[in-house]
Design an enzyme around this catalytic site. Structure first.
Site, PDB file in Angstrom:
ATOM      1  N   SER A   2       0.818  -1.237   0.061  1.00 36.28           N
ATOM      2  CA  SER A   2       0.107  -0.042  -0.006  1.00 36.28           C
ATOM      3  C   SER A   2       0.946   1.122  -0.052  1.00 36.28           C
ATOM      4  O   SER A   2       2.030   1.054   0.456  1.00 36.28           O
ATOM      5  CB  SER A   2      -0.881   0.079   1.241  1.00 36.28           C
ATOM      6  OG  SER A   2      -1.374   1.301   1.295  1.00 36.28           O
ATOM      7  N   TYR A  48      -2.321   0.460  10.585  1.00 34.78           N
ATOM      8  CA  TYR A  48      -2.375  -0.380   9.249  1.00 34.78           C
ATOM      9  C   TYR A  48      -1.126  -0.048   8.637  1.00 34.78           C
ATOM     10  O   TYR A  48      -0.185  -0.752   7.917  1.00 34.78           O
ATOM     11  CB  TYR A  48      -3.594   0.055   8.549  1.00 34.78           C
ATOM     12  CG  TYR A  48      -3.604  -0.384   7.165  1.00 34.78           C
ATOM     13  CD1 TYR A  48      -4.108  -1.781   6.577  1.00 34.78           C
ATOM     14  CD2 TYR A  48      -3.108   0.445   5.950  1.00 34.78           C
ATOM     15  CE1 TYR A  48      -4.093  -2.063   5.531  1.00 34.78           C
ATOM     16  CE2 TYR A  48      -3.352   0.155   4.727  1.00 34.78           C
ATOM     17  CZ  TYR A  48      -3.741  -1.142   4.316  1.00 34.78           C
ATOM     18  OH  TYR A  48      -3.910  -1.585   3.094  1.00 34.78           O
TER      19      TYR A  48
END
Length: 251
Positions: free
Chosen positions: A144, A157
């Site tokens: 990501s 995260y």
């Protein structure tokens, strides 16, 4: 084996209900992929995904897989590879979590970290060893853009993805020259059910766009893929913004 354009004939998806992974499978099936394994927790959604891919012409199997049960990974994934060579493994499972809630619940925060990092390290190493034994294949890992720099809004995260990203890069270096291709994919905000209801960030993208970038990366044997590509330049700049200023940016 892959064809002249790098399209795999067989595909193993870890995280078999991932919208990005299924968009990638559809795109590859439209080219040449003929066998697909969907690994994930048994559920109606997993069976529905398998039925959908069968309808597109791919021989599709499901296998019970839990990212949070690393002790089972070698046995479960070993059985898949024992059925025949796998040309591509797409590691697509992940958990976004809820930053505000997870900050107040360390157990929930650890679950996010274990899903996105610990489980991926275990499964990634098992698959890498199997691909190396074959002497060919690609391991594609969904990271990501959040891995590039910790942000106040999603640092739990993001920190797990940062660990996964670094692990994947190191694994790629370890496997260089073995015939195994390792590629890390760094999408920005992707419009999926996992992000539904969350404010979109600039340069938001779709599962189909990520799938297109993955296919192109396979053909080019890229090591890193950004989606959209302009994020590489954006993050190159943000990476060097001083922390006092970075804290004040609306990220």
């Amino acid at each position: 084996m892959k064809d002249a354009f790098g399209t795999p004939q067989s595909l193993l998806i870890l995280g078999g209900t991932s919208e990005i992974a299924l968009a990638t499978a559809r795109r590859l099936i439209a080219r040449r992929t003929r066998t697909v394994w969907l690994a994930g927790r048994p559920s109606p959604d997993l069976e529905k995904a398998a039925a959908h891919l069968r309808g597109l012409g791919a021989e599709t199997h499901t296998v019970a897989f839990d990212a949070l049960a690393p002790d089972s990974h070698e046995t479960i994934l070993g059985k898949v590879f024992a059925e025949g060579d796998i040309d591509m493994v797409l590691l697509a499972f992940g958990m976004l979590g809820d930053q505000a809630l997870d900050e107040r619940d360390p157990v929930a925060a650890v679950r996010v970290a274990q899903t996105n990092y610990t489980g991926a390290v275990s499964a990634g190493l098992v698959c890498a060893r199997a691909l190396q034994a074959q002497g060919h294949g690609s391991l594609v890992v969904l990271s990501s853009v959040a891995a590039e720099r910790a942000r106040r809004s999603n640092f739990i995260y993001g920190s797990a993805k940062a660990g996964l990203d670094a692990f994947t890069q190191g694994l790629g270096d370890a496997l260089h020259g073995t015939g195994v291709h390792v590629m890390v994919v760094r999408p920005g905000f992707v419009r999926t059910s996992m992000t539904a209801g969350r404010p979109e960030t600039p340069l938001a993208t779709t599962p189909e766009a990520v799938a297109t970038a993955i296919e192109l990366g396979l053909r080019r044997r890229s090591e890193t893929v950004w989606v959209p590509g302009v994020l590489r330049l954006v993050m190159a700049a943000l990476r060097h913004v001083p922390r006092p200023l970075f804290r004040r940016l609306p990220l």
